[in-house]
Design a protein around this motif. Sequence first.
Motif, short mmCIF file in Angstrom:
data_model
loop_
_atom_site.label_atom_id
_atom_site.label_comp_id
_atom_site.label_asym_id
_atom_site.label_seq_id
_atom_site.Cartn_x
_atom_site.Cartn_y
_atom_site.Cartn_z
N LYS A 239 0.83 -1.20 0.00
CA LYS A 239 0.00 0.00 0.00
C LYS A 239 0.87 1.26 0.00
N ASP A 240 1.97 1.23 0.77
CA ASP A 240 2.88 2.36 0.80
C ASP A 240 3.52 2.57 -0.57
N ARG A 241 3.86 1.48 -1.26
CA ARG A 241 4.47 1.58 -2.58
C ARG A 241 3.49 2.17 -3.59
N GLU A 242 2.24 1.75 -3.51
CA GLU A 242 1.22 2.29 -4.41
C GLU A 242 1.03 3.79 -4.18
N SER A 243 1.06 4.19 -2.89
CA SER A 243 0.92 5.61 -2.56
C SER A 243 2.10 6.41 -3.11
N LEU A 244 3.32 5.84 -3.00
CA LEU A 244 4.50 6.52 -3.50
C LEU A 244 4.46 6.64 -5.02
N ASP A 245 4.02 5.57 -5.69
CA ASP A 245 3.93 5.58 -7.16
C ASP A 245 3.00 6.68 -7.64
N LYS A 246 1.90 6.89 -6.91
CA LYS A 246 0.94 7.91 -7.31
C LYS A 246 1.52 9.31 -7.15
N SER A 247 2.44 9.47 -6.17
CA SER A 247 3.01 10.79 -5.92
C SER A 247 4.12 11.14 -6.92
N LEU A 248 4.66 10.13 -7.62
CA LEU A 248 5.71 10.38 -8.59
C LEU A 248 5.11 10.78 -9.92
N SER A 249 5.62 11.85 -10.48
CA SER A 249 5.10 12.33 -11.76
C SER A 249 5.89 11.73 -12.92
N ASN A 250 5.17 11.14 -13.88
CA ASN A 250 5.80 10.63 -15.09
C ASN A 250 5.69 11.62 -16.23
N THR A 251 5.22 12.83 -15.91
CA THR A 251 5.13 13.86 -16.94
C THR A 251 6.53 14.23 -17.40
N PRO A 252 6.82 14.06 -18.68
CA PRO A 252 8.18 14.37 -19.14
C PRO A 252 8.46 15.86 -19.09
N PRO A 253 9.71 16.24 -18.88
CA PRO A 253 10.06 17.66 -18.93
C PRO A 253 9.98 18.14 -20.37
N LYS A 254 10.06 19.44 -20.55
CA LYS A 254 10.15 19.97 -21.91
C LYS A 254 11.50 19.53 -22.48
N VAL A 255 11.46 18.82 -23.60
CA VAL A 255 12.69 18.35 -24.22
C VAL A 255 12.96 19.19 -25.46
N ILE A 256 14.15 19.79 -25.51
CA ILE A 256 14.52 20.68 -26.60
C ILE A 256 15.63 20.02 -27.41
N TYR A 257 15.46 19.97 -28.73
CA TYR A 257 16.49 19.40 -29.60
C TYR A 257 17.12 20.49 -30.45
N ARG A 258 18.44 20.49 -30.52
CA ARG A 258 19.17 21.39 -31.39
C ARG A 258 20.29 20.60 -32.09
#
Length: 254
Positions: free
Chosen positions: A52-71
């Motif tokens: 249950k603690d692991r599931e709670s931690l997983d929910k708090s972690l964001s998988n939203t990627p950062p803005k990735v810039i290519y040059r």
Amino acid sequence: LIQSLAITDIRFPASFKQESVKEIESLLEVNLPNASPELSRKSIQESLKANKDRESLDKSLSNTPPKVIYRNQPTMLVLIDGAPVWKKNENWGLDAVVNSPNTIIRIDDDAYYIFGSNRWYTARDLNGPYQEARNVPASLRNIESTLTDSDKTDNGFDNEFSDENAPAKSIIISTEPAELIQTNGEANFNPIANTSLMYVENSPNDIFMDVNSQQYYILLSGRWYSSRTLQGNWKSIGADQLPEDFGNIPKIFR
């Protein structure tokens, strides 16, 4: 005692074939109860709590990627945590941005300077465009030794290309979390033997492409992201969701 067992989810690396996974599931469900392992009520309760603690931690972690810039040229990424906060540095006698890991200085409200790769870049506007400063004010030259001895010497620009003395060709200012991937010229893809994968050899970053799906993959801070183009819409992807051939990459690439 365990009298019966039903496996609802089991995960293996992507290189595992689905037939093998099903076989392992079946063997565990049939044979584990026959082994008659004894489990205390306390150990079961502790395991349930840990899950249950692991599931709670997983929910708090964001998988939203950062803005990735290519040059496709040596570029310096300058990060500012939100709107720039200017404050006079008493030791330097100059206004500097305090909410950035980079050294950003303003002189007379119309000249901005950024220090990186042991040189100054300047622009008339904070957002650029910047160019290498040829005639640097004496007030900046006086603080170069301080910067060279500190951790701020090369923040934002570690030139890992062949000509390590070359200046950045462009500077990007970002007031939100961002990651920079870059190549020295157009991306040069080379195949990885015995796989459907290619890697970019003229880049300091880990950039791959899967020929079968025409999908790009990058590794940033230990996390994988994928996209249809180098310029676009990167999405977080678990290591277990990578194409099977990633398990066949020689150690030299790992």
